[in-house]
Design an enzyme around this catalytic site. Structure first.
Site, mmCIF file in Angstrom:
data_model
loop_
_atom_site.group_PDB
_atom_site.id
_atom_site.type_symbol
_atom_site.label_atom_id
_atom_site.label_comp_id
_atom_site.label_asym_id
_atom_site.label_seq_id
_atom_site.Cartn_x
_atom_site.Cartn_y
_atom_site.Cartn_z
ATOM 1 N N SER A 1 0.937 -1.333 -0.130
ATOM 2 C CA SER A 1 -0.155 0.091 -0.019
ATOM 3 C C SER A 1 0.903 1.192 -0.022
ATOM 4 O O SER A 1 2.130 1.328 0.385
ATOM 5 C CB SER A 1 -0.771 -0.237 1.164
ATOM 6 O OG SER A 1 -1.578 1.122 1.385
ATOM 7 N N TYR B 1 -1.613 -0.826 10.505
ATOM 8 C CA TYR B 1 -1.726 -1.169 9.056
ATOM 9 C C TYR B 1 -0.688 -0.572 8.467
ATOM 10 O O TYR B 1 -0.130 -1.310 7.516
ATOM 11 C CB TYR B 1 -3.188 -0.415 8.538
ATOM 12 C CG TYR B 1 -3.313 -0.701 7.154
ATOM 13 C CD1 TYR B 1 -3.492 -2.001 6.639
ATOM 14 C CD2 TYR B 1 -3.197 0.119 6.078
ATOM 15 C CE1 TYR B 1 -3.774 -2.087 5.357
ATOM 16 C CE2 TYR B 1 -3.243 -0.059 5.016
ATOM 17 C CZ TYR B 1 -3.747 -1.102 4.585
ATOM 18 O OH TYR B 1 -4.205 -1.367 3.079
#
Length: 258
Positions: A134, A147
């Protein structure tokens, strides 16, 4: 093999690969969704698609999936580690067990599946691993701390494997998409985050497969995302942290997760 194949980017990978004539091993928790997807892809593209439901947050589940595939005579030539989830909110208010599951799925499962799949690829002298990271890997994420840290791990791990195995015929790619048009932000409880325009999952897949063909170690789909990825190199880290914190600061009760 595509993990997290029942929705979002994983679903887009499944459709794209099936359209190219690839047989598929589909992995996710939702057995019904997987079975329906496997039937649809097999009928539409004339391929073999096998659904293997599994909860990859559980220790040993990742290796178990490859063992089940092997028992069916299936060995993945391409492994796409896409399954993952995020938590959003104040770190101390989020359930610890949920955050540890996040680490297990986003990191441990990626390591276990890669470790289990590599020997067969190396014996053939060819293969590929795509790990979905990501743009969160490019700087820390206040209010999504776990995350961001897990995706930084995925990026670092993938690039290290790229260097190790590219001379042995196995390609490894880390994909760093930005905001993507899936249910991710809505379900995680960060739908109001100032993440900008969301890219289509199909575009992320197309860009990543092209980067894999070119032998890239990582790819950041989208020009705007690539520009944002450079900001941590240009601005003080404290400034970047403040910008990201302003984008992600919870405006709903903390503790939601996906």
């Amino acid at each position: 093999m595509v993990t997290g194949a029942s929705s979002g980017i994983g679903l887009a990978y499944a459709h794209a690969l099936a359209a190219h004539g690839a047989d598929l091993i589909l992995v996710a928790r939702s057995e019904d969704k997987l079975n329906n997807l496997a039937r649809e892809l097999a009928q539409r593209h004339g391929i073999r698609a096998v659904a293997l439901a599994a909860d990859l947050t559980e220790a040993g589940a990742a290796g178990g999936v490859l063992a089940r595939a092997g028992a069916l005579g299936l060995t993945p030539d391409i492994l796409i580690n896409n399954a993952g989830f995020a938590t959003h909110g104040h770190f101390e208010k989020l359930p610890l067990e949920r955050q540890l599951d996040e680490i297990a799925l986003n990191c441990r499962a990626v390591v276990e599946l890669s470790h289990a799949a590599l020997p067969a690829m190396l014996s053939k002298g060819e293969g590929a691993i795509i790990n979905v990271a990501s743009t969160a890997a490019l700087q820390p994420l206040p209010y999504m701390a776990i995350y961001g840290a897990t995706k930084a791990f995925v990026l670092s791990f993938s690039e290290a494997l790229w260097q190790e195995y590219r001379v042995r015929g196995v390609r490894v790619l880390a994909v760093c998409p930005g905001a993507t048009d899936t249910a991710f932000f809505d379900v995680v409880g960060a739908a109001e985050a100032g993440v900008g325009t969301r890219m289509a999952a199909e575009t992320v897949v197309e860009v990543s497969l092209r980067a894999l063909d070119r032998g890239r170690s990582h790819v950041v789909p989208g020009g705007a995302n690539r520009m944002l990825g450079w900001l941590p190199r240009l601005l003080p880290r404290q400034t970047i942290l403040q910008i990201v914190a302003n984008m992600l600061r919870p405006r709903q009760p903390a503790g939601k997760s996906v």
